[in-house]
Design a protein around this motif. Structure first.
Motif, PDB file in Angstrom:
ATOM      1  N   TYR A  30      -1.101  80.338  28.735  1.00 46.79           N
ATOM      2  CA  TYR A  30       0.295  80.645  28.417  1.00 46.79           C
ATOM      3  C   TYR A  30       1.210  79.538  28.920  1.00 46.79           C
ATOM      4  N   VAL A  31       2.362  79.457  28.313  1.00 51.18           N
ATOM      5  CA  VAL A  31       3.450  78.672  28.888  1.00 51.18           C
ATOM      6  C   VAL A  31       3.998  79.463  30.069  1.00 51.18           C
ATOM      7  N   PRO A  32       4.052  78.888  31.262  1.00 55.25           N
ATOM      8  CA  PRO A  32       4.554  79.640  32.421  1.00 55.25           C
ATOM      9  C   PRO A  32       5.928  80.243  32.145  1.00 55.25           C
ATOM     10  N   GLY A  33       6.093  81.491  32.580  1.00 52.66           N
ATOM     11  CA  GLY A  33       7.357  82.180  32.394  1.00 52.66           C
ATOM     12  C   GLY A  33       7.471  82.967  31.109  1.00 52.66           C
ATOM     13  N   SER A  34       6.461  82.931  30.254  1.00 58.39           N
ATOM     14  CA  SER A  34       6.518  83.677  28.989  1.00 58.39           C
ATOM     15  C   SER A  34       6.611  85.175  29.258  1.00 58.39           C
ATOM     16  N   ASP A  35       7.504  85.843  28.560  1.00 58.06           N
ATOM     17  CA  ASP A  35       7.681  87.289  28.721  1.00 58.06           C
ATOM     18  C   ASP A  35       8.199  87.885  27.413  1.00 58.06           C
ATOM     19  N   PRO A  36       7.328  88.470  26.611  1.00 59.77           N
ATOM     20  CA  PRO A  36       5.893  88.607  26.850  1.00 59.77           C
ATOM     21  C   PRO A  36       5.146  87.325  26.513  1.00 59.77           C
ATOM     22  N   GLY A  37       3.919  87.241  27.012  1.00 63.56           N
ATOM     23  CA  GLY A  37       3.028  86.180  26.573  1.00 63.56           C
ATOM     24  C   GLY A  37       2.272  86.628  25.335  1.00 63.56           C
ATOM     25  N   VAL A  38       1.639  85.692  24.674  1.00 65.74           N
ATOM     26  CA  VAL A  38       0.798  86.018  23.517  1.00 65.74           C
ATOM     27  C   VAL A  38      -0.631  85.625  23.857  1.00 65.74           C
ATOM     28  N   ALA A  39      -1.478  86.633  24.007  1.00 70.20           N
ATOM     29  CA  ALA A  39      -2.892  86.416  24.310  1.00 70.20           C
ATOM     30  C   ALA A  39      -3.649  86.334  22.992  1.00 70.20           C
ATOM     31  N   ASP A  40      -4.120  85.151  22.671  1.00 69.17           N
ATOM     32  CA  ASP A  40      -4.832  84.927  21.407  1.00 69.17           C
ATOM     33  C   ASP A  40      -6.322  84.823  21.705  1.00 69.17           C
ATOM     34  N   SER A  41      -7.024  85.935  21.494  1.00 67.46           N
ATOM     35  CA  SER A  41      -8.462  85.983  21.757  1.00 67.46           C
ATOM     36  C   SER A  41      -9.268  86.134  20.478  1.00 67.46           C
ATOM     37  N   LEU A  42      -8.662  85.809  19.344  1.00 66.60           N
ATOM     38  CA  LEU A  42      -9.417  85.839  18.092  1.00 66.60           C
ATOM     39  C   LEU A  42     -10.622  84.907  18.189  1.00 66.60           C
ATOM     40  N   VAL A  43     -11.733  85.345  17.635  1.00 66.40           N
ATOM     41  CA  VAL A  43     -12.963  84.555  17.626  1.00 66.40           C
ATOM     42  C   VAL A  43     -13.283  84.217  16.179  1.00 66.40           C
ATOM     43  N   ALA A  44     -13.279  82.932  15.863  1.00 68.23           N
ATOM     44  CA  ALA A  44     -13.439  82.510  14.471  1.00 68.23           C
ATOM     45  C   ALA A  44     -14.719  83.047  13.850  1.00 68.23           C
ATOM     46  N   GLN A  45     -15.789  83.152  14.658  1.00 67.40           N
ATOM     47  CA  GLN A  45     -17.080  83.588  14.121  1.00 67.40           C
ATOM     48  C   GLN A  45     -17.051  85.021  13.600  1.00 67.40           C
ATOM     49  N   GLN A  46     -16.120  85.838  14.071  1.00 67.85           N
ATOM     50  CA  GLN A  46     -16.068  87.223  13.602  1.00 67.85           C
ATOM     51  C   GLN A  46     -15.462  87.335  12.210  1.00 67.85           C
ATOM     52  N   GLY A  47     -14.660  86.368  11.820  1.00 68.86           N
ATOM     53  CA  GLY A  47     -14.220  86.267  10.441  1.00 68.86           C
ATOM     54  C   GLY A  47     -12.977  87.060  10.092  1.00 68.86           C
ATOM     55  N   PRO A  48     -12.346  86.711   8.967  1.00 67.48           N
ATOM     56  CA  PRO A  48     -11.088  87.346   8.569  1.00 67.48           C
ATOM     57  C   PRO A  48     -11.239  88.793   8.138  1.00 67.48           C
ATOM     58  N   ASN A  49     -12.404  89.193   7.647  1.00 65.66           N
ATOM     59  CA  ASN A  49     -12.566  90.597   7.259  1.00 65.66           C
ATOM     60  C   ASN A  49     -12.528  91.509   8.481  1.00 65.66           C
ATOM     61  N   TYR A  50     -13.188  91.086   9.547  1.00 69.91           N
ATOM     62  CA  TYR A  50     -13.151  91.864  10.784  1.00 69.91           C
ATOM     63  C   TYR A  50     -11.722  91.937  11.318  1.00 69.91           C
ATOM     64  N   ALA A  51     -11.021  90.804  11.300  1.00 73.73           N
ATOM     65  CA  ALA A  51      -9.646  90.773  11.801  1.00 73.73           C
ATOM     66  C   ALA A  51      -8.748  91.700  10.995  1.00 73.73           C
ATOM     67  N   LEU A  52      -8.906  91.709   9.675  1.00 68.09           N
ATOM     68  CA  LEU A  52      -8.065  92.561   8.836  1.00 68.09           C
ATOM     69  C   LEU A  52      -8.380  94.035   9.060  1.00 68.09           C
ATOM     70  N   ALA A  53      -9.659  94.377   9.167  1.00 64.96           N
ATOM     71  CA  ALA A  53     -10.035  95.773   9.390  1.00 64.96           C
ATOM     72  C   ALA A  53      -9.435  96.296  10.690  1.00 64.96           C
ATOM     73  N   LYS A  54      -9.498  95.497  11.743  1.00 68.23           N
ATOM     74  CA  LYS A  54      -8.950  95.936  13.027  1.00 68.23           C
ATOM     75  C   LYS A  54      -7.422  95.933  13.024  1.00 68.23           C
ATOM     76  N   ARG A  55      -6.810  94.984  12.320  1.00 66.11           N
ATOM     77  CA  ARG A  55      -5.351  94.958  12.272  1.00 66.11           C
ATOM     78  C   ARG A  55      -4.814  96.149  11.484  1.00 66.11           C
ATOM     79  N   LEU A  56      -5.535  96.573  10.467  1.00 65.33           N
ATOM     80  CA  LEU A  56      -5.148  97.762   9.705  1.00 65.33           C
ATOM     81  C   LEU A  56      -5.050  98.975  10.625  1.00 65.33           C
ATOM     82  N   GLN A  57      -5.986  99.110  11.542  1.00 64.24           N
ATOM     83  CA  GLN A  57      -5.951 100.231  12.481  1.00 64.24           C
ATOM     84  C   GLN A  57      -4.734 100.140  13.398  1.00 64.24           C
ATOM     85  N   ARG A  58      -4.421  98.945  13.847  1.00 65.02           N
ATOM     86  CA  ARG A  58      -3.250  98.783  14.717  1.00 65.02           C
ATOM     87  C   ARG A  58      -1.963  99.110  13.971  1.00 65.02           C
TER      88      ARG A  58
END
Length: 492
Positions: A352-380
């Motif tokens: 993170y950039v120090p002092g960020s509020d909120p911070g953005v935690a980007d833990s996406l893993v490219a190997q899991q692919g866009p279909n997995y990301a979309l399925a999980k984002r739909l739930q959110r």
């Protein structure tokens, strides 16, 4: 994609192909458009969706941070885009997804009931490294996880509350529907040990149901399951050959069956499939959710959020990560500089950039692919809109876990094996499942947890991210090194 697919399917393009990339691009662009038209245009122009999706999924979170209204707009638009584009294929051709909201069931499902033979557990115990933690030992482990940045303090507090109220565990007068009854990540086993009533839904596969029914018999609760022969009824003997339903193809039948279940109803989404099928089943579950919400006013929703996604995180998480980065060992600093130089800054970046509020935690893993990301984002998105509408929602970030779907991917398995070197704790499935089931119990007894001003705070509350949010390095910048260091352990 195969032309014989039935049920929820991707839309066909002008060439007749059902492109998952085209669907993903369009949905992300539509979700961004109300609050970030520039980001929407960038998503539409992305020519290599498989490699380029990471930036756009991060932007979906960033675009919603300006206000509660912005976050709700992204979620509403994303859901609308999915429902407008996905199709339902049947013997008579295709129709829009809206037909699942009121269409007739293709068959009637009966109910079989299996009662456990054990006594309900009267105390919360957590399997951990071959032991079962309870009482003071459990509380000490929660404190250790908080100190190490493995779980958020609110997660530990929620589990402490459940430990102090063991009478909550059985969830009296409640039926928890576990969609994905045979899934490796889900609360079915824990809830049945605690004496709860669970309705399990999964594919009609006899070996799967043999395993689920064995779990139910060894538990202390009651398992209800759909069977294709209504005459099978309560108390049926061997029902494994008739048990189950295909969510992708049988939303109306499952909806009618679930609508008639007794008690307060909790719809738990724990489905998982590989590749494009994961999107199809997630969309089917969302259509089921919308139909049930119209039929049952008491409906509550439950989800597990993946830790390998993008989340806004509180300032305290940013501060702990910044301290960890500053406290790197001398060797770590010496090695880090040339690695960052040689990788053009891609390796071992600060999180993170120090002092960020909120911070953005980007833990996406490219190997899991866009279909997995979309399925999980739909739930959110569904969790966000349902919570805003007054529905009780339990959605908690689960820790990185050594599930079969992870360890069969050699790169991910190696990265998980080396993750501890970067401050990330990877959990065993037994530990994750009980921990997340305890958080579910907490949420159902507290109306879904505290009311927060912004949806990102709802998502961050009680997160058990395994340290991904509070470690020194941006997770993706350490992934390759973690895999290299963990390769030997992953092979053993």
């Amino acid at each position: 994609m195969a032309g014989e697919e039935r049920g929820v399917v991707f839309p066909a393009g002008p060439d007749g192909r059902r492109s998952t990339a085209a669907l993903g691009r369009a949905v992300v662009a539509d979700a961004l458009r109300p609050v970030d038209p520039t980001g929407a245009a960038a998503a539409e122009r992305e020519t290599n969706w498989r490699a380029g999706y990471l930036t756009h999924f991060r932007r979906l979170v960033e675009a919603g941070l300006s206000s509660r209204a912005a976050a709700l707009s992204v979620a509403d638009a994303g859901l609308a885009a999915v429902h407008a584009r996905m199709r339902v294929a049947g013997a008579d051709g295709e129709a829009g997804l809206d037909v699942l909201g009121s269409g007739p069931a293709g068959r009637a499902l009966g109910t079989a009931e299996v009662r456990g033979t054990a006594e309900p557990e009267r105390e919360l115990t957590l399997p951990f490294h071959g032991r079962r933690l309870q009482g003071d030992a459990l509380l000490r482990q929660l404190d250790a996880w908080v100190a190490a940045g493995v779980v958020e303090p609110s997660c530990a507090e929620a589990v402490r509350t459940v430990a102090a109220h063991p009478e909550w565990l059985a969830l009296p007068d409640t039926t928890v529907v576990v969609l994905g009854a045979g899934a490796e990540m889900g609360p079915l086993t824990a809830l049945l040990r605690w004496g709860a009533r669970v309705a399990g839904v999964d594919l009609p596969r006899a070996p799967l149901w043999e395993r689920v029914l064995d779990t139910a018999r060894r538990g202390a609760g009651t398992l209800l399951l759909p069977v294709g022969d209504p005459a099978a009824g309560v108390g049926a003997g061997d029902v494994t050959a008739a048990a189950g339903a295909d969510l992708i193809a049988e939303v109306p039948a499952v909806a009618e069956w679930v609508t008639g279940l007794p008690g307060r109803l909790v719809l738990g989404n724990y489905v998982y499939a590989d590749g494009a099928t994961n999107v199809r089943v997630s969309v089917a579950v969302d259509a089921l959710t919308a139909r049930l919400a119209a039929a049952r006013e008491d409906l509550a929703l439950a989800f597990l959020a993946t830790p390998t996604d993008v989340f806004a995180v509180p300032a305290e998480a940013v501060e702990q990560s910044v301290r960890a980065y500053a406290a790197r060992s001398r060797v770590g600093k010496l090695v880090g500089r040339p690695l960052r130089t040689l990788s053009a800054g891609r390796l071992l970046q600060r999180a993170y950039v120090p002092g960020s509020d909120p911070g953005v935690a980007d833990s996406l893993v490219a190997q899991q692919g866009p279909n997995y990301a979309l399925a999980k984002r739909l739930q959110r998105w569904r969790a966000t809109t349902a919570r805003a509408a007054g529905t009780t929602v339990s959605m908690n970030v689960a820790p990185p876990t050594r599930t079969r779907s992870v360890v069969k991917n050699r790169a991910l398995a190696a990265a998980y094996a080396g993750a501890h070197r970067f401050g990330v704790e990877v959990f065993e499935p037994a530990t994750s499942n009980v921990l997340m089931a305890a958080l579910l119990v907490h949420d159902l007894h507290t109306g879904g947890g505290p009311a927060c001003e912004h949806p990102w705070q709802d998502e961050a509350h009680a997160a058990a991210h395994g340290g991904l949010w509070r470690s020194a390095y941006a997770p993706r910048s350490a992934l390759g090194l973690a895999a290299l260091l963990g390769y030997g352990a992953a092979r053993s």
